[in-house]
Write a protein that holds these residues in place. Structure first.
Motif, PDB file in Angstrom:
ATOM      1  N   ALA A  53      -0.968  -0.486  -8.136  1.00 27.33           N
ATOM      2  CA  ALA A  53       0.368  -0.787  -7.615  1.00 27.33           C
ATOM      3  C   ALA A  53       1.031   0.448  -7.024  1.00 27.33           C
ATOM      4  N   ASN A  54       0.765   1.621  -7.586  1.00 21.68           N
ATOM      5  CA  ASN A  54       1.353   2.853  -7.059  1.00 21.68           C
ATOM      6  C   ASN A  54       0.803   3.165  -5.666  1.00 21.68           C
ATOM      7  N   VAL A  55      -0.489   2.899  -5.478  1.00 19.47           N
ATOM      8  CA  VAL A  55      -1.096   3.116  -4.167  1.00 19.47           C
ATOM      9  C   VAL A  55      -0.514   2.129  -3.159  1.00 19.47           C
ATOM     10  N   ARG A  56      -0.338   0.882  -3.593  1.00 15.33           N
ATOM     11  CA  ARG A  56       0.234  -0.129  -2.688  1.00 15.33           C
ATOM     12  C   ARG A  56       1.647   0.270  -2.268  1.00 15.33           C
ATOM     13  N   PHE A  57       2.422   0.745  -3.223  1.00 14.01           N
ATOM     14  CA  PHE A  57       3.803   1.144  -2.921  1.00 14.01           C
ATOM     15  C   PHE A  57       3.828   2.320  -1.948  1.00 14.01           C
ATOM     16  N   ALA A  58       2.966   3.309  -2.186  1.00 15.42           N
ATOM     17  CA  ALA A  58       2.915   4.477  -1.296  1.00 15.42           C
ATOM     18  C   ALA A  58       2.459   4.074   0.095  1.00 15.42           C
ATOM     19  N   ALA A  59       1.439   3.188   0.169  1.00 15.02           N
ATOM     20  CA  ALA A  59       0.940   2.731   1.467  1.00 15.02           C
ATOM     21  C   ALA A  59       2.006   1.952   2.222  1.00 15.02           C
ATOM     22  N   ASP A  60       2.791   1.164   1.486  1.00 17.04           N
ATOM     23  CA  ASP A  60       3.875   0.402   2.098  1.00 17.04           C
ATOM     24  C   ASP A  60       4.888   1.346   2.745  1.00 17.04           C
ATOM     25  N   SER A  61       5.260   2.400   2.030  1.00 17.81           N
ATOM     26  CA  SER A  61       6.212   3.379   2.573  1.00 17.81           C
ATOM     27  C   SER A  61       5.638   4.102   3.778  1.00 17.81           C
ATOM     28  N   GLN A  62       4.358   4.480   3.693  1.00 18.97           N
ATOM     29  CA  GLN A  62       3.720   5.159   4.815  1.00 18.97           C
ATOM     30  C   GLN A  62       3.604   4.239   6.029  1.00 18.97           C
ATOM     31  N   PHE A  63       3.319   2.972   5.775  1.00 19.78           N
ATOM     32  CA  PHE A  63       3.210   2.013   6.875  1.00 19.78           C
ATOM     33  C   PHE A  63       4.542   1.871   7.604  1.00 19.78           C
ATOM     34  N   ILE A  64       5.624   1.735   6.857  1.00 21.01           N
ATOM     35  CA  ILE A  64       6.944   1.559   7.474  1.00 21.01           C
ATOM     36  C   ILE A  64       7.299   2.761   8.346  1.00 21.01           C
ATOM     37  N   ARG A  65       7.115   3.958   7.813  1.00 25.50           N
ATOM     38  CA  ARG A  65       7.445   5.163   8.578  1.00 25.50           C
ATOM     39  C   ARG A  65       6.580   5.273   9.840  1.00 25.50           C
ATOM     40  N   TYR A  99       5.010  -7.162  -0.146  1.00 22.07           N
ATOM     41  CA  TYR A  99       4.712  -6.148  -1.154  1.00 22.07           C
ATOM     42  C   TYR A  99       4.544  -6.840  -2.505  1.00 22.07           C
ATOM     43  N   THR A 100       3.439  -6.528  -3.191  1.00 24.97           N
ATOM     44  CA  THR A 100       3.141  -7.156  -4.481  1.00 24.97           C
ATOM     45  C   THR A 100       3.099  -6.097  -5.565  1.00 24.97           C
ATOM     46  N   ARG A 101       4.008  -6.184  -6.510  1.00 28.89           N
ATOM     47  CA  ARG A 101       3.971  -5.263  -7.650  1.00 28.89           C
ATOM     48  C   ARG A 101       2.963  -5.725  -8.683  1.00 28.89           C
ATOM     49  N   ASP A 102       2.984  -7.053  -8.966  1.00 28.47           N
ATOM     50  CA  ASP A 102       2.029  -7.654  -9.892  1.00 28.47           C
ATOM     51  C   ASP A 102       1.949  -9.141  -9.564  1.00 28.47           C
TER      52      ASP A 102
END
Length: 336
Positions: free
Chosen positions: A49-61, A100-103
């Motif tokens: 989930a931490n990787v997904r969250f980081a990738a989501d932020s990187q994708f948006i930027r 975005y999926t946390r769980d």
């Protein structure tokens, strides 16, 4: 004749803008899209989930940076398989949306509306999913800052009194037990800002002898239900599965499954008017039969048919034009 001239002028304008993109920045966008594609995939399918969250932020930027490229509206970003991109029928804007999926029990949508501009500059409206902070999402007009999140897979354009109305069809994984599909109307106000929702959905209640109006329509059903909701061009109607509760508790959306019948919405006088039974007619020679309803004329369920239909629903795939959503794979705990 005027319509033909208008269409030709529009096509010429689009071609000129596409040529401007191709001459200046097309190759740059193609190269940068490879990195963007990696972020788009990781934010959906990575197990952590931490990787997904980081990738989501990187994708948006990264996406915003690329969209600042002049005339980026004409670049399709068609390698982003985990991100929905739907265009208005008149090509005045497009909507990016993803999830975005946390769980397994927490899904939130992200999105942005990019508006076409004459000089190729960026006009972007980020969409912030605030659905968890409301108990009545069907009864409010919303801005991009308090959006009811969805992954959009269809846009229908209608006009009334010389005003354009864009109807969005969207998908939301919602939670562990149920899935939602949304229909809502998008308009632009006097300042050309997008507004979601409006009193555009009319439903007649024959039992109460009245008519109710809502700002958006939600179809919520059991996770394995696979209910369908699409726009049928030939009928010029939004058609969706009629739902019934598997255990006669319709107040619990996670028990709702398709019963083989269909409802719909038909555009009339600037509103989507509810059609209780889409296929309420006799077949002509050579026509195929419609699915057999799971209730008799008195409303009593046929439990055997209901069970059979439920099993079919569990194995039924999503319509081809719906977005592909992937739930991150679970990792095994150590020692298991």
């Amino acid at each position: 004749m005027r319509r033909i001239v208008f269409l030709l002028a529009t096509l010429i304008t689009l071609n000129v803008q596409a040529q401007k993109l191709a001459k200046s920045n097309f190759a740059q966008l193609v190269k940068a899209e490879d990195t963007l594609k990696t972020h788009a995939r990781n934010m959906i399918v990575d197990r952590d989930a931490n990787v997904r969250f980081a990738a989501d932020s990187q994708f948006i930027r990264s996406l915003v940076r690329l969209l600042r490229t002049p005339y980026s509206f004409d670049y399709p970003f068609d390698s982003l398989e985990t991100v929905s991109r739907v265009y208005a029928p008149d090509s005045t804007f497009r909507v990016f949306s993803w999830q975005y999926t946390r769980d397994d029990n927490y899904y939130r949508q992200r999105g942005a509306i990019q508006v076409r501009t004459a000089d190729g500059s960026l006009k972007l409206f980020p969409l912030l999913d605030m659905s968890e902070f409301t108990t009545a999402p069907q009864d409010s007009v919303r801005t991009p800052q308090n959006w009811i999140g969805a992954i959009y897979y269809g846009i229908i354009m209608k006009t009334h009194n010389n005003k354009k109305y864009y109807t969005l069809l969207g998908f939301d994984d919602n939670n562990l037990r149920s899935t939602k599909k949304w229909i809502e109307v998008l308009t632009f106000d006097e300042a050309d800002r997008p507004m979601f929702g409006g009193p555009k959905f009319t439903v007649k209640n024959d039992q109460l002898k009245n008519t109710t109006t809502s700002t958006r329509f939600c179809l919520e059903y059991k996770k394995e239900g696979r209910a369908r909701m699409n726009y049928d061009r030939e009928m010029d109607m939004i058609v969706f599965d009629h739902l019934i509760s598997e255990d006669n508790t319709p107040d619990r959306p996670y028990t709702m499954v398709p019963d083989g019948d269909y409802e719909g919405f038909k555009w009339a006088d600037g509103r989507w008017v509810h059609v209780e039974k889409v296929f309420d007619f006799k077949l002509k020679d050579g026509e195929a039969p419609i699915p057999e309803p799971l209730k008799d004329d008195k409303g009593k369920s046929n439990e055997e048919k209901l069970l059979l239909q439920s099993e079919k629903n569990m194995n039924r795939g999503k319509p081809a034009n719906e977005p592909a959503t992937t739930t991150p794979k679970k990792t095994k705990k150590k020692g298991s």
